[in-house]
Design a protein around this motif. Structure first.
Motif, PDB file in Angstrom:
ATOM      1  N   LEU A  73       0.858  -1.184   0.000  1.00  0.00           N
ATOM      2  CA  LEU A  73       0.000   0.000   0.000  1.00  0.00           C
ATOM      3  C   LEU A  73       0.895   1.234   0.000  1.00  0.00           C
ATOM      4  O   LEU A  73       1.604   1.511   0.970  1.00  0.00           O
ATOM      5  N   ASN A  74       0.870   1.981  -1.095  1.00  0.00           N
ATOM      6  CA  ASN A  74       1.790   3.099  -1.269  1.00  0.00           C
ATOM      7  C   ASN A  74       1.063   4.265  -1.914  1.00  0.00           C
ATOM      8  O   ASN A  74       0.875   4.310  -3.132  1.00  0.00           O
ATOM      9  N   VAL A  75       0.660   5.226  -1.079  1.00  0.00           N
ATOM     10  CA  VAL A  75      -0.107   6.364  -1.585  1.00  0.00           C
ATOM     11  C   VAL A  75       0.756   7.335  -2.377  1.00  0.00           C
ATOM     12  O   VAL A  75       0.222   8.279  -2.987  1.00  0.00           O
ATOM     13  N   ALA A  76       2.069   7.118  -2.396  1.00  0.00           N
ATOM     14  CA  ALA A  76       2.980   7.985  -3.149  1.00  0.00           C
ATOM     15  C   ALA A  76       3.588   7.286  -4.353  1.00  0.00           C
ATOM     16  O   ALA A  76       4.518   7.810  -4.971  1.00  0.00           O
ATOM     17  N   SER A  77       3.080   6.127  -4.708  1.00  0.00           N
ATOM     18  CA  SER A  77       3.733   5.330  -5.743  1.00  0.00           C
ATOM     19  C   SER A  77       3.848   6.080  -7.073  1.00  0.00           C
ATOM     20  O   SER A  77       2.896   6.711  -7.539  1.00  0.00           O
ATOM     21  N   PRO A  78       5.020   5.990  -7.728  1.00  0.00           N
ATOM     22  CA  PRO A  78       5.166   6.566  -9.062  1.00  0.00           C
ATOM     23  C   PRO A  78       4.601   5.683 -10.160  1.00  0.00           C
ATOM     24  O   PRO A  78       4.523   6.098 -11.315  1.00  0.00           O
ATOM     25  N   ALA A 102     -15.960   2.365  12.851  1.00  0.00           N
ATOM     26  CA  ALA A 102     -14.611   2.757  13.251  1.00  0.00           C
ATOM     27  C   ALA A 102     -14.463   4.278  13.238  1.00  0.00           C
ATOM     28  O   ALA A 102     -14.784   4.921  12.236  1.00  0.00           O
ATOM     29  N   PRO A 103     -13.950   4.863  14.313  1.00  0.00           N
ATOM     30  CA  PRO A 103     -13.763   6.320  14.326  1.00  0.00           C
ATOM     31  C   PRO A 103     -12.568   6.780  13.510  1.00  0.00           C
ATOM     32  O   PRO A 103     -12.506   7.945  13.123  1.00  0.00           O
ATOM     33  N   VAL A 104     -11.588   5.861  13.259  1.00  0.00           N
ATOM     34  CA  VAL A 104     -10.395   6.252  12.499  1.00  0.00           C
ATOM     35  C   VAL A 104      -9.949   5.109  11.591  1.00  0.00           C
ATOM     36  O   VAL A 104     -10.201   3.933  11.850  1.00  0.00           O
ATOM     37  N   TYR A 105      -9.287   5.512  10.512  1.00  0.00           N
ATOM     38  CA  TYR A 105      -8.516   4.598   9.672  1.00  0.00           C
ATOM     39  C   TYR A 105      -7.185   5.275   9.403  1.00  0.00           C
ATOM     40  O   TYR A 105      -7.138   6.386   8.863  1.00  0.00           O
ATOM     41  N   GLY A 106      -6.098   4.621   9.790  1.00  0.00           N
ATOM     42  CA  GLY A 106      -4.773   5.198   9.621  1.00  0.00           C
ATOM     43  C   GLY A 106      -4.023   4.552   8.475  1.00  0.00           C
ATOM     44  O   GLY A 106      -4.047   3.328   8.321  1.00  0.00           O
ATOM     45  N   VAL A 107      -3.339   5.362   7.666  1.00  0.00           N
ATOM     46  CA  VAL A 107      -2.621   4.857   6.505  1.00  0.00           C
ATOM     47  C   VAL A 107      -1.186   5.371   6.549  1.00  0.00           C
ATOM     48  O   VAL A 107      -0.915   6.488   7.019  1.00  0.00           O
ATOM     49  N   HIS A 108      -0.234   4.547   6.086  1.00  0.00           N
ATOM     50  CA  HIS A 108       1.161   4.958   6.018  1.00  0.00           C
ATOM     51  C   HIS A 108       1.343   6.123   5.044  1.00  0.00           C
ATOM     52  O   HIS A 108       0.631   6.224   4.044  1.00  0.00           O
TER      53      HIS A 108
END
Length: 292
Positions: A73-78, A102-108
């Protein structure tokens, strides 16, 4: 106040079994995280909805739900295909967050270059083709695009990462990069991983207490979750919490800062390399620190 326990402490169990293992340690506050075998999303929705209906408080984290074929899981992937897969995973997480209440979902925060899964917890990184600034722009654009998927029930959080001993392949490792994300996305919350902070401070040569003081002063209200696990300052080992851990003192500092939305902050034990007794000891120490 009692802390959450991550299902990642029971890796590769089916989701229902991992939740049952957390509950077997007396936890009714559980963070659902990786790695768990793939299941159809309808099955996971049913598990989470039933668990929430039973009064268990749930949060969701990063690589959940895992797709049938592993990715990073890479939200910055080129890589456009990898970025599309990451966005699809996050969309599924938003659907499951509703079922889990769920009150939160955390992502890298993302990685500088294209990444591929490998055995264990490590990834294989391609040589980055562009700059840190370009990768940050991609990550922030991705997070801006998925923010509406979670509103209004679930707050999206971004988690600080750490470099390796050989190269800086991760984003949001220092205070300047934290500010870059949170200044540009005012709706975004913050997930502070104290183990990641320990590695970053050691390898990048900054003072972790100064980081905490600065970050809490600027963004403490947006800090909605804290991950707690030990390491040697070289790699993210997810070891149990010792009696004299510096992180227990950090929790005492953090808990004095209120959240900006008056929602309770989540404190989650993420000690994946711990046996049952070590997990119980870690949970007890964190609970005691939060109660002091």
């Amino acid at each position: 106040m009692t802390c959450y326990l991550s299902t990642s402490c029971f890796p590769r169990m089916p989701l229902a079994d991992a939740i049952a293992a957390c509950r077997g340690l007396g936890r009714r506050r559980i963070e659902v995280s990786a790695p768990h075998p793939w299941q159809p999303i309808e099955e996971m929705e049913a598990v989470l909805a039933t668990t929430a209906a039973d009064g268990v408080l749930l949060s969701l984290h990063n690589y959940f739900p895992a797709p049938p074929d592993p990715i990073v899981l890479n939200v910055a992937s080129p890589d456009p295909a990898e970025l599309a897969q990451s966005r699809a995973l996050i969309a599924h997480a938003a659907r499951l967050a509703r079922a889990a209440r769920a009150p939160v979902y955390g992502v890298h925060a993302g990685y500088l270059g294209k990444a591929t899964p490998s055995d264990g917890d490590d990834f294989q990184f391609a040589d980055p083709g562009d700059s840190l600034a370009a990768a940050q722009r991609r990550a922030i654009a991705t997070l801006a695009a998925v923010l509406p998927l979670f509103a209004p029930q679930t707050r999206l959080l971004v988690e600080n990462l750490f470099p390796s001993k050989s190269r800086r392949h991760s984003l949001m490792c220092d205070i300047e990069e934290l500010a870059e994300y949170l200044d540009q996305l005012p709706q975004l919350g913050w997930l502070l991983d104290l183990g990641h902070l320990n590695v970053s401070a050691n390898l990048l040569g900054f003072d972790r207490q100064a980081y905490l003081d600065h970050a809490l002063a600027r963004f403490g209200g947006r800090l909605r979750e804290v991950h707690i696990s030990e390491n040697d300052g070289q790699t993210d080992q997810h070891l149990p919490i010792g009696q004299d851990s510096w992180q227990l003192g950090a929790l005492a500092r953090i808990k004095m800062v209120p959240t900006d939305d008056d929602e309770p902050r989540i404190y989650c034990v993420e000690c994946r390399r711990a046996d049952r007794d070590e997990l119980i000891g870690s949970l007890d120490r964190v609970d005691a620190a939060l109660a002091a």
